[in-house]
Design a protein around this motif. Sequence first.
Motif, PDB file in Angstrom:
ATOM      1  N   SER A  97      -1.082   4.638   0.802  1.00 40.13           N
ATOM      2  CA  SER A  97       0.036   4.500  -0.125  1.00 40.13           C
ATOM      3  C   SER A  97       0.694   3.134   0.006  1.00 40.13           C
ATOM      4  O   SER A  97       1.044   2.496  -0.997  1.00 40.13           O
ATOM      5  CB  SER A  97       1.060   5.608   0.138  1.00 40.13           C
ATOM      6  OG  SER A  97       0.480   6.886  -0.044  1.00 40.13           O
ATOM      7  N   PHE A  98       0.874   2.658   1.244  1.00 38.00           N
ATOM      8  CA  PHE A  98       1.467   1.340   1.436  1.00 38.00           C
ATOM      9  C   PHE A  98       0.552   0.241   0.887  1.00 38.00           C
ATOM     10  O   PHE A  98       1.021  -0.744   0.320  1.00 38.00           O
ATOM     11  CB  PHE A  98       1.750   1.087   2.909  1.00 38.00           C
ATOM     12  CG  PHE A  98       3.024   1.718   3.403  1.00 38.00           C
ATOM     13  CD1 PHE A  98       4.236   1.405   2.807  1.00 38.00           C
ATOM     14  CD2 PHE A  98       3.009   2.615   4.454  1.00 38.00           C
ATOM     15  CE1 PHE A  98       5.416   1.980   3.254  1.00 38.00           C
ATOM     16  CE2 PHE A  98       4.180   3.195   4.895  1.00 38.00           C
ATOM     17  CZ  PHE A  98       5.390   2.888   4.308  1.00 38.00           C
ATOM     18  N   SER A  99      -0.745   0.421   1.060  1.00 39.92           N
ATOM     19  CA  SER A  99      -1.667  -0.629   0.630  1.00 39.92           C
ATOM     20  C   SER A  99      -1.717  -0.766  -0.882  1.00 39.92           C
ATOM     21  O   SER A  99      -1.962  -1.860  -1.399  1.00 39.92           O
ATOM     22  CB  SER A  99      -3.072  -0.340   1.174  1.00 39.92           C
ATOM     23  OG  SER A  99      -3.598   0.848   0.600  1.00 39.92           O
ATOM     24  N   ILE A 100      -1.462   0.326  -1.606  1.00 39.83           N
ATOM     25  CA  ILE A 100      -1.509   0.255  -3.078  1.00 39.83           C
ATOM     26  C   ILE A 100      -0.109   0.232  -3.682  1.00 39.83           C
ATOM     27  O   ILE A 100       0.041   0.205  -4.903  1.00 39.83           O
ATOM     28  CB  ILE A 100      -2.319   1.427  -3.666  1.00 39.83           C
ATOM     29  CG1 ILE A 100      -1.653   2.768  -3.337  1.00 39.83           C
ATOM     30  CG2 ILE A 100      -3.748   1.399  -3.171  1.00 39.83           C
ATOM     31  CD1 ILE A 100      -2.381   3.967  -3.942  1.00 39.83           C
ATOM     32  N   GLY A 101       0.939   0.264  -2.819  1.00 35.97           N
ATOM     33  CA  GLY A 101       2.307   0.149  -3.304  1.00 35.97           C
ATOM     34  C   GLY A 101       2.835   1.390  -3.985  1.00 35.97           C
ATOM     35  O   GLY A 101       3.569   1.287  -4.980  1.00 35.97           O
TER      36      GLY A 101
END
Length: 263
Positions: A170-174
């Motif tokens: 989730s953090f990597s794709i914002g």
Amino acid sequence: GKNTMMRKIISGLGEDSPYAHLSKLIVGNVGLIFVKDNLAAAKDVVAKYTVPAPARAGVVANADVVVPPGPTGCDPSQTGYFQTMEVPTKITKGQIEIVREMHLITKGDRVTAGQADLLQKLSIRPFTYGLEILQVFDNGKIFAAAILDISDGDIIAAFTEGARNVAALSFSIGVANASTVPHSIRAAVKHMLSVVVNDGFTYTFEAAKEVQAYLADPSAFVVAGAGAGAAAGGEAAAAAEPEPESEDEEVVVSFGDTGDAAW
């Protein structure tokens, strides 16, 4: 026989019965154990009634068999017997002694007559006799017996790992979701503490008061720790500085940034 009777009773329940799946499993020397409560506890009860069994020629070993070193109680006239079985021995105090550990039988192999005789001579009962849980039936579904070894801790660990993977993705794709909220809050609090400390104590909030008090007068914490230690046993212990949090727990939120700054 009993298998025919069990299959007949199950077939009498109808094809729509959840027990219909058991008919194909009733083959050989098997039985059914009905459990009212905890399935894992039933496994412990079954294991409790497992007893040692001697090795017999022709049976399949259900465990590895290792002959330990030490005195055998056999007189020196039987040395030739042990040499035939390729067991390393020596004579000590008038009896044969095995000098080192020897792997005799591998699990899954059939026991030979010589191996069975040797184990009987040494009074070793290497195998166990009892019930073995083959499969587990619950709510119309059949599971491998290994499912009984899964504990609540295993489930929590698997869930935690999955939540971490979801948060990382989730953090990597914002994308913000329930798995990223704890990391976002932790990172926000750290940034807030950094602001109030570097600002010179102009601003504060409830969670920052203890940190600010420590930075303002670290000696007060040392004295407090020493006093508590003296009251407990007369030995003063210096208060340790707060340990910095592990780097792998620190997550910096930067939604919309595709670079490494999102971690």
